[in-house]
Design an enzyme around this catalytic site. Sequence first.
Site, PDB file in Angstrom:
ATOM      1  N   ARG A   1     -13.754  -7.839  27.721  1.00  0.00           N
ATOM      2  CA  ARG A   1     -14.581  -6.688  27.332  1.00  0.00           C
ATOM      3  C   ARG A   1     -14.766  -5.670  28.462  1.00  0.00           C
ATOM      4  NH1 ARG A   1     -18.987  -9.683  23.343  1.00  0.00           N
ATOM      5  NH2 ARG A   1     -17.584  -9.787  21.549  1.00  0.00           N
TER       6      ARG A   1
ATOM      7  N   GLY B   1     -16.472 -18.552  19.336  1.00  0.00           N
ATOM      8  CA  GLY B   1     -16.713 -19.273  20.586  1.00  0.00           C
ATOM      9  C   GLY B   1     -17.939 -20.168  20.493  1.00  0.00           C
TER      10      GLY B   1
ATOM     11  N   ASP C   1     -23.949  -9.280  25.237  1.00  0.00           N
ATOM     12  CA  ASP C   1     -23.132  -8.818  24.102  1.00  0.00           C
ATOM     13  C   ASP C   1     -23.344  -7.332  23.802  1.00  0.00           C
ATOM     14  OD1 ASP C   1     -22.212 -11.376  23.946  1.00  0.00           O
ATOM     15  OD2 ASP C   1     -23.635 -11.983  22.393  1.00  0.00           O
TER      16      ASP C   1
ATOM     17  N   ARG D   1      -9.675 -18.372  25.151  1.00  0.00           N
ATOM     18  CA  ARG D   1     -10.977 -18.403  25.836  1.00  0.00           C
ATOM     19  C   ARG D   1     -11.214 -19.763  26.497  1.00  0.00           C
ATOM     20  NH1 ARG D   1     -15.294 -15.909  21.775  1.00  0.00           N
ATOM     21  NH2 ARG D   1     -16.620 -16.064  23.636  1.00  0.00           N
TER      22      ARG D   1
HETATM   23  O1  SPQ Z   1     -19.481 -16.941  19.560  1.00  0.00           O
HETATM   24  P1  SPQ Z   1     -18.845 -15.964  20.486  1.00  0.00           P
HETATM   25  O2  SPQ Z   1     -17.504 -15.583  19.996  1.00  0.00           O
HETATM   26  O3  SPQ Z   1     -18.799 -16.456  21.907  1.00  0.00           O
HETATM   27  O4  SPQ Z   1     -19.778 -14.650  20.434  1.00  0.00           O
HETATM   28  C1  SPQ Z   1     -20.350 -13.750  21.384  1.00  0.00           C
HETATM   29  C2  SPQ Z   1     -20.491 -12.367  20.633  1.00  0.00           C
HETATM   30  O5  SPQ Z   1     -20.261 -11.291  21.187  1.00  0.00           O
HETATM   31  O6  SPQ Z   1     -20.896 -12.434  19.472  1.00  0.00           O
HETATM   32  C3  SPQ Z   1     -19.580 -13.605  22.701  1.00  0.00           C
HETATM   33  F1  SPQ Z   1     -18.436 -13.105  22.621  1.00  0.00           F
HETATM   34  O7  SPQ Z   1     -21.707 -14.122  21.685  1.00  0.00           O
HETATM   35  C4  SPQ Z   1     -22.082 -15.270  22.480  1.00  0.00           C
HETATM   36  C5  SPQ Z   1     -22.776 -14.782  23.737  1.00  0.00           C
HETATM   37  O8  SPQ Z   1     -21.966 -13.929  24.504  1.00  0.00           O
HETATM   38  C6  SPQ Z   1     -23.021 -16.105  21.654  1.00  0.00           C
HETATM   39  C7  SPQ Z   1     -23.836 -17.067  22.453  1.00  0.00           C
HETATM   40  C8  SPQ Z   1     -24.577 -18.152  21.777  1.00  0.00           C
HETATM   41  O9  SPQ Z   1     -24.824 -18.066  20.557  1.00  0.00           O
HETATM   42  O10 SPQ Z   1     -24.959 -19.108  22.476  1.00  0.00           O
HETATM   43  C9  SPQ Z   1     -23.963 -16.948  23.829  1.00  0.00           C
HETATM   44  C10 SPQ Z   1     -23.224 -15.932  24.615  1.00  0.00           C
HETATM   45  O11 SPQ Z   1     -22.081 -16.528  25.203  1.00  0.00           O
HETATM   46  P2  SPQ Z   1     -22.147 -17.334  26.587  1.00  0.00           P
HETATM   47  O12 SPQ Z   1     -20.717 -17.590  26.946  1.00  0.00           O
HETATM   48  O13 SPQ Z   1     -22.820 -16.407  27.545  1.00  0.00           O
HETATM   49  O14 SPQ Z   1     -22.866 -18.563  26.387  1.00  0.00           O
END
Ligand code: SPQ
Length: 430
Positions: free
Chosen positions: A347, A95, A316, A123
Site C-alpha cells: 500500500r 488476511g 487501514d 502475504r
Molecule cells: O484481513 P486483511 O486482508 O488483513 O484486512 C486489512 C484491511 O485493510 O481490511 C489489512 F489489509 O485489515 C487488517 C488490519 O490491517 C484487519 C485486522 C484485524 O481484523 O485484526 C488487523 C490489521 O492487520 P494487522 O496485520 O495490523 O494485524
Amino acid sequence: MTNKILHAIQSGIKGNLTVPGDKSISHRAIIFGSLSKGRTVVSNFLDGEDCLRTIHAFRAMGVTIQKEGSNVTIDSNGIDGLKEPKQPIDLGNSGTTARLLLGVLAGLPFHVTLFGDDSLTSRPMDRVVRPLRQMGAKIDGRENGKYLPISIRGGAIQSISFIPPVKSAQVKSAVLLAGLFADGNTNIIEPTTTRDHTENMLQAFGGDITIDQKTITILTNQSLKGTTIDVPGDISSAAFFLVAAAIVPDSKLTIHDVGLNHTRTGIIDVLKKMGASIEVKEERHIGGEIIGSITIESSDLNGIEIGGDLIPRMIDEIPIVALLATQANGRTVIRDAEELRYKESDRIQSVVDTLQGLGASIRATEDGMIIEGNTSLTGGVGNSYGDHRIGMMIAIASLIAEQDTQLIDPACINISYPSFFADLANVQQK
Ligand code: SPQ
C-alpha cells in the site's frame, strides 16, 4: 473484470449515512460463536467477501451457520464439536481469516490445508506460524511456512510468553486464540497497542482475560457460551466518506452507529489535527465496543506529521489519508507505516503510483510517504491493484478530479464494502 467510469461531483456531500458492520468484529463474531457452546446471534454482520470466507471455514469444520443478509445465527457444540474438514479451505483475499484461523487450528487435533488468492498467497504468514510452532503446532507450507498454502496439525499445545515482533492485531489474536487451548496461561506483551476486538469479544462470550498495561493474559481451558453480538458500523469504511465530506466543498455529513473503539479512531485524530470541522458523539457501549456518530463539514486543512503509536490506530485508513493530504495546505509526512507493504497490495507503492497517476505530488519512503498538498487532481486512470481500500480511495479522488476517472478492477471493493457505490450515490446531492 469490468472497469468503471467515475465523474466529478457537482455539489457537496450531504445528509446522513450508516456504514456496514465492522469487518474485524464480524470475523471475530463468527470465530467466537463457533468456539462457544449454544446459539450466537449476530446482527449487522458485514456481508462482504472476506467475512464470508470465515463463515465458509467454520462451516467446513461442521459448525451450523445460517445467514440472511446481515443477520447470522451460529449453532455450535463448542470447541469439541469442530471436525476435520474434508477439503482444503479457500480463504480468498482475507488476511484476518488466514491468521486468526491458524491460531484456532493450532489447538485442534486434526489436519487442515489453507490456501488463498494471489494477493493472500504473497502475504507473510511466518509472523503467526513462528509463535504457533513454538506452542507446539505442526505447520508446513510454501517456503517453510512463510506463505500459503499451509497445512497445519494442531492439538496438545503449550502456553508461551510472547512479544509480537510486528505491530499486528492479527498476530496478537492468533496467539490469544491458540492460548485458549494451551496447557497453561498465555501472556502477550504488546509494545504498541493494536486493535483490541479479540480481547473485547472473548469477554462478551464469557471468557477470562486480564490486561495489565502492556501484558495480556489469556487463561486456558475456558468454556465460552453463545451470545448476542450487534456489530458497530466500520470506521474504516466510514473513513472514505469522512474524507469525501472534508475535501468536497459545501459538504456536511453525519455518519451514525459507527464504531469508536479508541484503538481504531486514529482517522478522527488526524482529521482534527489537520483542522477539519468534525464532531464526535460517543453514544453507547455494547460488548466492550463504543458506538456513536460523527458529523463533518468541509473546511480548510493543513498538512501534518503522522507516525508512532497513531499508525496502528489508523493503519487501514492511510490510503484515504494520503488523498486527504493532497488537499491540505503544505506538506504531510507519514512514517512508521512499513506494515503497509504487507497488505492486500504494497500500500505504500500502490497509493503513491495511483495518486501520482491522478496528478498528485506524492513520493514513497521506506516506511511511509511524503505528500505536497493543495494540488488539483487531474483524473485519468486509477488501478485498484485488486485492493479494496485503493479502489475506494480512487472513487473518492474522482469526486474532485478535473476529468473523468476510469477505475480499473472496482469489483475488489466487495471485499469490505459491497454497498459502497450505492452509499456514495445517496450522499451526493442530485
Ligand atoms: O484481513 P486483511 O486482508 O488483513 O484486512 C486489512 C484491511 O485493510 O481490511 C489489512 F489489509 O485489515 C487488517 C488490519 O490491517 C484487519 C485486522 C484485524 O481484523 O485484526 C488487523 C490489521 O492487520 P494487522 O496485520 O495490523 O494485524
